[in-house]
Motif scaffolding. Structure first.
Motif, PDB file in Angstrom:
ATOM      1  N   THR A  61     -66.961  18.238  49.610  1.00  0.00           N
ATOM      2  CA  THR A  61     -67.332  19.268  50.668  1.00  0.00           C
ATOM      3  C   THR A  61     -68.750  19.717  49.947  1.00  0.00           C
ATOM      4  O   THR A  61     -69.370  20.433  50.910  1.00  0.00           O
ATOM      5  CB  THR A  61     -66.785  20.280  51.188  1.00  0.00           C
ATOM      6  OG1 THR A  61     -66.364  21.065  50.070  1.00  0.00           O
ATOM      7  CG2 THR A  61     -65.262  19.672  51.543  1.00  0.00           C
ATOM      8  N   ASP A  62     -69.110  19.429  48.921  1.00  0.00           N
ATOM      9  CA  ASP A  62     -70.233  19.892  48.309  1.00  0.00           C
ATOM     10  C   ASP A  62     -71.316  18.993  48.015  1.00  0.00           C
ATOM     11  O   ASP A  62     -71.069  18.075  47.049  1.00  0.00           O
ATOM     12  CB  ASP A  62     -69.907  20.681  46.998  1.00  0.00           C
ATOM     13  CG  ASP A  62     -71.427  21.222  46.143  1.00  0.00           C
ATOM     14  OD1 ASP A  62     -72.252  20.996  46.412  1.00  0.00           O
ATOM     15  OD2 ASP A  62     -70.696  22.235  45.376  1.00  0.00           O
ATOM     16  N   THR A  63     -72.211  18.752  48.834  1.00  0.00           N
ATOM     17  CA  THR A  63     -73.223  17.593  48.858  1.00  0.00           C
ATOM     18  C   THR A  63     -74.019  17.563  47.634  1.00  0.00           C
ATOM     19  O   THR A  63     -74.377  16.391  47.069  1.00  0.00           O
ATOM     20  CB  THR A  63     -74.173  17.769  50.073  1.00  0.00           C
ATOM     21  OG1 THR A  63     -74.882  19.043  50.169  1.00  0.00           O
ATOM     22  CG2 THR A  63     -73.402  17.361  51.147  1.00  0.00           C
ATOM     23  N   ARG A 108     -62.936  19.710  57.096  1.00  0.00           N
ATOM     24  CA  ARG A 108     -63.955  19.587  56.178  1.00  0.00           C
ATOM     25  C   ARG A 108     -63.723  18.592  55.150  1.00  0.00           C
ATOM     26  O   ARG A 108     -64.554  18.011  54.664  1.00  0.00           O
ATOM     27  CB  ARG A 108     -64.514  21.042  55.909  1.00  0.00           C
ATOM     28  CG  ARG A 108     -65.579  21.102  54.740  1.00  0.00           C
ATOM     29  CD  ARG A 108     -66.168  22.588  54.771  1.00  0.00           C
ATOM     30  NE  ARG A 108     -67.548  22.587  53.789  1.00  0.00           N
ATOM     31  CZ  ARG A 108     -68.673  22.047  54.151  1.00  0.00           C
ATOM     32  NH1 ARG A 108     -68.902  21.607  55.302  1.00  0.00           N
ATOM     33  NH2 ARG A 108     -69.480  22.234  53.485  1.00  0.00           N
ATOM     34  N   ILE A 109     -62.747  18.800  54.324  1.00  0.00           N
ATOM     35  CA  ILE A 109     -62.353  17.803  53.314  1.00  0.00           C
ATOM     36  C   ILE A 109     -61.963  16.518  53.831  1.00  0.00           C
ATOM     37  O   ILE A 109     -62.795  15.595  53.302  1.00  0.00           O
ATOM     38  CB  ILE A 109     -61.048  18.626  52.625  1.00  0.00           C
ATOM     39  CG1 ILE A 109     -61.458  19.630  51.982  1.00  0.00           C
ATOM     40  CG2 ILE A 109     -60.544  17.525  51.595  1.00  0.00           C
ATOM     41  CD1 ILE A 109     -60.217  20.502  51.436  1.00  0.00           C
ATOM     42  N   ASN A 110     -61.202  16.510  54.801  1.00  0.00           N
ATOM     43  CA  ASN A 110     -60.694  15.123  55.531  1.00  0.00           C
ATOM     44  C   ASN A 110     -61.579  14.253  55.962  1.00  0.00           C
ATOM     45  O   ASN A 110     -61.693  12.825  55.921  1.00  0.00           O
ATOM     46  CB  ASN A 110     -59.436  14.959  56.138  1.00  0.00           C
ATOM     47  CG  ASN A 110     -58.111  15.549  55.184  1.00  0.00           C
ATOM     48  OD1 ASN A 110     -58.428  16.173  54.000  1.00  0.00           O
ATOM     49  ND2 ASN A 110     -57.136  15.756  55.876  1.00  0.00           N
ATOM     50  N   VAL A 111     -62.720  14.897  56.780  1.00  0.00           N
ATOM     51  CA  VAL A 111     -63.484  14.033  57.588  1.00  0.00           C
ATOM     52  C   VAL A 111     -64.810  14.351  57.318  1.00  0.00           C
ATOM     53  O   VAL A 111     -65.386  13.341  56.853  1.00  0.00           O
ATOM     54  CB  VAL A 111     -63.330  14.731  59.300  1.00  0.00           C
ATOM     55  CG1 VAL A 111     -64.409  13.895  60.286  1.00  0.00           C
ATOM     56  CG2 VAL A 111     -62.055  14.308  59.623  1.00  0.00           C
ATOM     57  N   ALA A 112     -65.523  15.585  57.219  1.00  0.00           N
ATOM     58  CA  ALA A 112     -66.721  15.638  56.610  1.00  0.00           C
ATOM     59  C   ALA A 112     -67.055  15.202  55.185  1.00  0.00           C
ATOM     60  O   ALA A 112     -67.968  14.608  54.829  1.00  0.00           O
ATOM     61  CB  ALA A 112     -67.049  17.143  56.598  1.00  0.00           C
ATOM     62  N   GLY A 113     -65.949  15.442  54.287  1.00  0.00           N
ATOM     63  CA  GLY A 113     -66.073  14.825  52.966  1.00  0.00           C
ATOM     64  C   GLY A 113     -66.362  13.423  52.751  1.00  0.00           C
ATOM     65  O   GLY A 113     -67.003  12.968  51.723  1.00  0.00           O
ATOM     66  N   TYR A 116     -69.837  12.891  53.917  1.00  0.00           N
ATOM     67  CA  TYR A 116     -70.832  13.264  52.848  1.00  0.00           C
ATOM     68  C   TYR A 116     -70.772  12.405  51.545  1.00  0.00           C
ATOM     69  O   TYR A 116     -71.823  12.029  50.921  1.00  0.00           O
ATOM     70  CB  TYR A 116     -70.542  14.795  52.413  1.00  0.00           C
ATOM     71  CG  TYR A 116     -70.586  15.893  53.314  1.00  0.00           C
ATOM     72  CD1 TYR A 116     -71.355  15.682  54.354  1.00  0.00           C
ATOM     73  CD2 TYR A 116     -69.812  16.974  53.180  1.00  0.00           C
ATOM     74  CE1 TYR A 116     -71.529  16.726  55.442  1.00  0.00           C
ATOM     75  CE2 TYR A 116     -69.957  17.973  53.908  1.00  0.00           C
ATOM     76  CZ  TYR A 116     -70.614  17.799  55.131  1.00  0.00           C
ATOM     77  OH  TYR A 116     -70.746  18.998  56.091  1.00  0.00           O
ATOM     78  N   THR A 117     -69.542  11.802  51.320  1.00  0.00           N
ATOM     79  CA  THR A 117     -69.453  10.899  50.231  1.00  0.00           C
ATOM     80  C   THR A 117     -70.203   9.468  50.411  1.00  0.00           C
ATOM     81  O   THR A 117     -70.943   9.196  49.609  1.00  0.00           O
ATOM     82  CB  THR A 117     -68.090  10.534  49.949  1.00  0.00           C
ATOM     83  OG1 THR A 117     -67.332  11.663  49.714  1.00  0.00           O
ATOM     84  CG2 THR A 117     -67.916   9.461  48.673  1.00  0.00           C
ATOM     85  N   GLY A 118     -69.999   9.020  51.712  1.00  0.00           N
ATOM     86  CA  GLY A 118     -70.766   7.961  52.102  1.00  0.00           C
ATOM     87  C   GLY A 118     -72.310   8.295  52.184  1.00  0.00           C
ATOM     88  O   GLY A 118     -73.243   7.062  51.478  1.00  0.00           O
ATOM     89  N   ARG A 119     -72.700   9.451  52.430  1.00  0.00           N
ATOM     90  CA  ARG A 119     -74.141   9.447  52.321  1.00  0.00           C
ATOM     91  C   ARG A 119     -74.584   9.662  51.024  1.00  0.00           C
ATOM     92  O   ARG A 119     -75.757   9.026  50.765  1.00  0.00           O
ATOM     93  CB  ARG A 119     -74.514  10.803  53.181  1.00  0.00           C
ATOM     94  CG  ARG A 119     -74.540  10.787  54.663  1.00  0.00           C
ATOM     95  CD  ARG A 119     -74.846  11.645  55.691  1.00  0.00           C
ATOM     96  NE  ARG A 119     -74.871  13.144  55.022  1.00  0.00           N
ATOM     97  CZ  ARG A 119     -75.085  14.089  55.462  1.00  0.00           C
ATOM     98  NH1 ARG A 119     -75.420  14.232  56.660  1.00  0.00           N
ATOM     99  NH2 ARG A 119     -74.856  15.171  54.950  1.00  0.00           N
ATOM    100  N   ALA A 120     -73.850  10.192  50.161  1.00  0.00           N
ATOM    101  CA  ALA A 120     -74.449  10.388  48.847  1.00  0.00           C
ATOM    102  C   ALA A 120     -74.526   8.897  48.058  1.00  0.00           C
ATOM    103  O   ALA A 120     -75.598   8.809  47.536  1.00  0.00           O
ATOM    104  CB  ALA A 120     -73.412  11.322  48.202  1.00  0.00           C
ATOM    105  N   VAL A 121     -73.742   8.054  48.380  1.00  0.00           N
ATOM    106  CA  VAL A 121     -73.566   6.733  47.702  1.00  0.00           C
ATOM    107  C   VAL A 121     -74.890   6.027  48.419  1.00  0.00           C
ATOM    108  O   VAL A 121     -75.665   5.433  47.672  1.00  0.00           O
ATOM    109  CB  VAL A 121     -72.344   6.065  48.038  1.00  0.00           C
ATOM    110  CG1 VAL A 121     -72.609   4.764  47.512  1.00  0.00           C
ATOM    111  CG2 VAL A 121     -71.368   6.615  47.052  1.00  0.00           C
TER     112      VAL A 121
END
Length: 133
Positions: A61-63, A108-113, A116-121
């Motif tokens: 949850t922390d970009t 936030r953890i299960n969906v947004a996380g 955020y993970t996909g965007r970061a990669v």
């Protein structure tokens, strides 16, 4: 499936489905990076998985933490071939007793996380994903 010379990153790789998947990826020949925000379970999981496993403490949850974590993976391996966004939580409370704060934390953890993970990669210059789940 054969994953020789592939780099797999698994969020939530310190327990549950993520940990079991890390074992399978290792058996298939991949180098594995497990990520978790729980340092108490991350280190023992890394030890159990063995030498071809890298462990990084990061909260999905922390970009900023995610960008830092994927930069570290890039420095170590030069690429990411497989991403498994497995981080998630379960709070078994009856619906009528689930507070708005708890519900928002789960989302936030299960969906947004995962987003955020996909965007970061995707923002990692060296990523060339063969698979993303």
């Amino acid at each position: 499936m054969e994953l020789n010379d592939k780099v797999a990153v698994i969020t939530g790789g310190d327990s549950g489905i993520g940990f079991a998947s890390a074992r399978l990826f290792l058996e298939a020949g991949a180098d594995v990076v497990i990520m978790s925000n729980n340092r108490e379970t991350l280190s023992p999981a890394r030890s159990q998985l063995g030498a071809k496993t890298m462990a990084i403490e990061a909260d999905v949850t922390d970009t900023k933490a995610l960008h830092s974590a994927f930069a570290q993976v890039g420095r170590q391996f030069g690429r990411i071939d497989v991403l498994f966004a497995s981080a998630g939580v379960v709070f078994p409370t009856p619906l009528e007793n689930t507070s708005s704060d708890l519900f928002e934390r789960i989302l936030r953890i299960n969906v947004a996380g995962s987003i955020y993970t996909g965007r970061a990669v995707g923002r990692t210059r060296r990523s060339r994903l063969s698979a993303c789940v």
